[in-house]
Design an enzyme around this catalytic site. Structure first.
Site, short mmCIF file in Angstrom:
data_model
loop_
_atom_site.label_atom_id
_atom_site.label_comp_id
_atom_site.label_asym_id
_atom_site.label_seq_id
_atom_site.Cartn_x
_atom_site.Cartn_y
_atom_site.Cartn_z
N ASP A 72 -26.11 98.33 -122.09
CA ASP A 72 -25.86 97.71 -120.79
C ASP A 72 -27.19 97.68 -120.05
O ASP A 72 -27.93 98.66 -120.04
CB ASP A 72 -24.82 98.46 -119.97
CG ASP A 72 -24.31 97.58 -118.84
OD1 ASP A 72 -23.68 96.54 -119.13
OD2 ASP A 72 -24.57 97.89 -117.65
N SER A 73 -27.50 96.54 -119.49
CA SER A 73 -28.83 96.39 -118.91
C SER A 73 -28.76 95.55 -117.65
O SER A 73 -27.73 94.97 -117.32
CB SER A 73 -29.75 95.74 -119.95
OG SER A 73 -29.10 94.66 -120.58
N PHE A 155 -35.16 85.80 -123.20
CA PHE A 155 -33.87 85.29 -122.70
C PHE A 155 -33.69 85.75 -121.27
O PHE A 155 -34.51 86.51 -120.73
CB PHE A 155 -32.73 85.77 -123.61
CG PHE A 155 -32.49 87.25 -123.57
CD1 PHE A 155 -31.49 87.79 -122.77
CD2 PHE A 155 -33.27 88.13 -124.32
CE1 PHE A 155 -31.27 89.17 -122.73
CE2 PHE A 155 -33.05 89.50 -124.29
CZ PHE A 155 -32.05 90.03 -123.49
N TYR A 157 -33.68 86.87 -117.71
CA TYR A 157 -34.66 86.92 -116.61
C TYR A 157 -36.11 87.00 -117.10
O TYR A 157 -37.02 87.13 -116.27
CB TYR A 157 -34.35 88.14 -115.71
CG TYR A 157 -33.00 88.05 -115.04
CD1 TYR A 157 -32.81 87.26 -113.90
CD2 TYR A 157 -31.89 88.70 -115.56
CE1 TYR A 157 -31.57 87.16 -113.29
CE2 TYR A 157 -30.64 88.60 -114.96
CZ TYR A 157 -30.49 87.84 -113.83
OH TYR A 157 -29.26 87.73 -113.24
N ASP A 158 -36.34 86.93 -118.41
CA ASP A 158 -37.71 87.12 -118.93
C ASP A 158 -38.77 86.22 -118.30
O ASP A 158 -39.86 86.69 -118.00
CB ASP A 158 -37.72 86.97 -120.46
CG ASP A 158 -37.19 88.21 -121.16
OD1 ASP A 158 -37.16 89.28 -120.54
OD2 ASP A 158 -36.78 88.09 -122.33
N LYS A 178 -42.88 92.16 -126.62
CA LYS A 178 -41.88 92.54 -125.60
C LYS A 178 -41.19 93.84 -126.01
O LYS A 178 -40.98 94.73 -125.19
CB LYS A 178 -40.85 91.41 -125.42
CG LYS A 178 -39.79 91.78 -124.37
CD LYS A 178 -38.68 90.78 -124.20
CE LYS A 178 -37.55 91.40 -123.39
NZ LYS A 178 -36.31 90.60 -123.38
N ARG A 184 -35.53 97.84 -123.19
CA ARG A 184 -34.69 97.98 -124.39
C ARG A 184 -35.48 98.68 -125.50
O ARG A 184 -34.94 99.51 -126.23
CB ARG A 184 -34.20 96.59 -124.83
CG ARG A 184 -33.12 96.62 -125.92
CD ARG A 184 -32.36 95.31 -126.00
NE ARG A 184 -31.60 95.06 -124.80
CZ ARG A 184 -31.98 94.21 -123.84
NH1 ARG A 184 -33.09 93.50 -123.98
NH2 ARG A 184 -31.25 94.06 -122.76
P1 IMP Z 1 -25.08 93.10 -119.57
O1 IMP Z 1 -25.95 94.21 -120.13
O2 IMP Z 1 -24.32 92.40 -120.64
O3 IMP Z 1 -24.26 93.56 -118.40
O4 IMP Z 1 -26.06 91.96 -119.03
C1 IMP Z 1 -27.29 92.22 -118.42
C2 IMP Z 1 -27.88 90.97 -117.80
O5 IMP Z 1 -29.27 91.20 -117.63
C3 IMP Z 1 -27.74 89.71 -118.62
O6 IMP Z 1 -27.63 88.61 -117.77
C4 IMP Z 1 -29.03 89.65 -119.40
O7 IMP Z 1 -29.39 88.34 -119.72
C5 IMP Z 1 -30.01 90.29 -118.40
N1 IMP Z 1 -30.99 91.02 -119.19
C6 IMP Z 1 -30.81 92.21 -119.81
N2 IMP Z 1 -31.89 92.54 -120.53
C7 IMP Z 1 -32.76 91.53 -120.37
C8 IMP Z 1 -34.04 91.28 -120.92
O8 IMP Z 1 -34.60 92.01 -121.74
N3 IMP Z 1 -34.63 90.14 -120.52
C9 IMP Z 1 -34.05 89.27 -119.64
N4 IMP Z 1 -32.84 89.43 -119.14
C10 IMP Z 1 -32.20 90.57 -119.50
#
Ligand code: IMP
Length: 197
Positions: A72-73, A155, A157-158, A178, A184
């Site tokens: 989760d990110s 992908f 917000y990169d 990256k 991550r």
């Molecule tokens: P979730 O982890 O599925 O809740 O989504 C996290 C959100 O943050 C998603 O919209 C992802 O595209 C965005 N996100 C998470 N990690 C990254 C990344 O490494 N680069 C760009 N966007 C990220």
């Protein structure tokens, strides 16, 4: 150890496969995986929720000897008091196309004066071992919100996440680079450390 991934996000899956490709975890996806409704409280809660959901779906399908891994990110902006954070996937509306979501973020930063550009990417990984033991690790990276979109790699917000030590956004660097720098990548290395005997 066969390890099923609780994600359908192709960007994340590609990165996790590269990061953990040479690890004791033999990664698989589970086509029938159904994402649970995520909460709004914490990355840890959400990562565990996804991992436990996949584990239970696998158990229902008779697969009991595999591990599961969830991520989760999110991105946290200083100008927005840490928003969108755990709600990053639905920022500006769940069905909003990415170009519009990124434009909304740039506009919101500008509306806050445009000078406070600090941001943090966060990633929590939850691994559940076949015996039910849960391992949770976190990685983060600080950067800035770029005034314009830069780069087409990565992908989400990169293209907006500018990393001052290299003078580029995560959208402008190859996946390998990256993975060395990202939230991550840091979480994946912490996971491998936690798995060491
Ligand atoms: P979730 O982890 O599925 O809740 O989504 C996290 C959100 O943050 C998603 O919209 C992802 O595209 C965005 N996100 C998470 N990690 C990254 C990344 O490494 N680069 C760009 N966007 C990220």
């Amino acid at each position: 150890m066969i390890t099923y991934l609780a994600s359908k996000n192709e960007g994340k899956l590609a990165e996790i496969r590269t990061m953990l490709g040479n690890s004791p975890l033999q990664l698989r996806t589970y086509a029938a995986y159904r994402d649970p409704e995520e909460g709004h409280e914490s990355y840890v809660d959400n990562a565990l929720l996804k991992a436990r959901a996949l584990r239970s779906q696998l158990h229902d399908a008779g697969i009991r000897d595999a591990a599961v891994l969830a991520d989760d990110s999110g991105i946290e902006l200083d100008a927005l008091g840490g928003r969108p954070g755990v709600d990053s996937a639905v920022y500006a509306g769940a069905a909003t196309p990415w170009p519009q979501r990124l434009a909304t973020m740039m506009r919101e930063v500008d509306e806050h004066g445009g000078r406070e550009r600090g941001a943090r990417f966060v990633c929590v990984m939850a691994l559940i071992l076949p015996d039910g033991r849960e391992i949770v690790v976190e990685g983060d990276v600080r950067g800035e919100i770029s005034p314009q979109l830069r780069g087409k790699n990565g992908f989400g917000y990169d293209p907006l996440f500018f990393y001052p030590p290299i003078g580029k956004t995560f959208g402008q660097i190859p996946e390998r680079e990256k993975n060395e720098l990202s939230h991550r990548g840091r979480a994946a290395r912490a996971l491998l450390e936690a798995l060491k005997p």
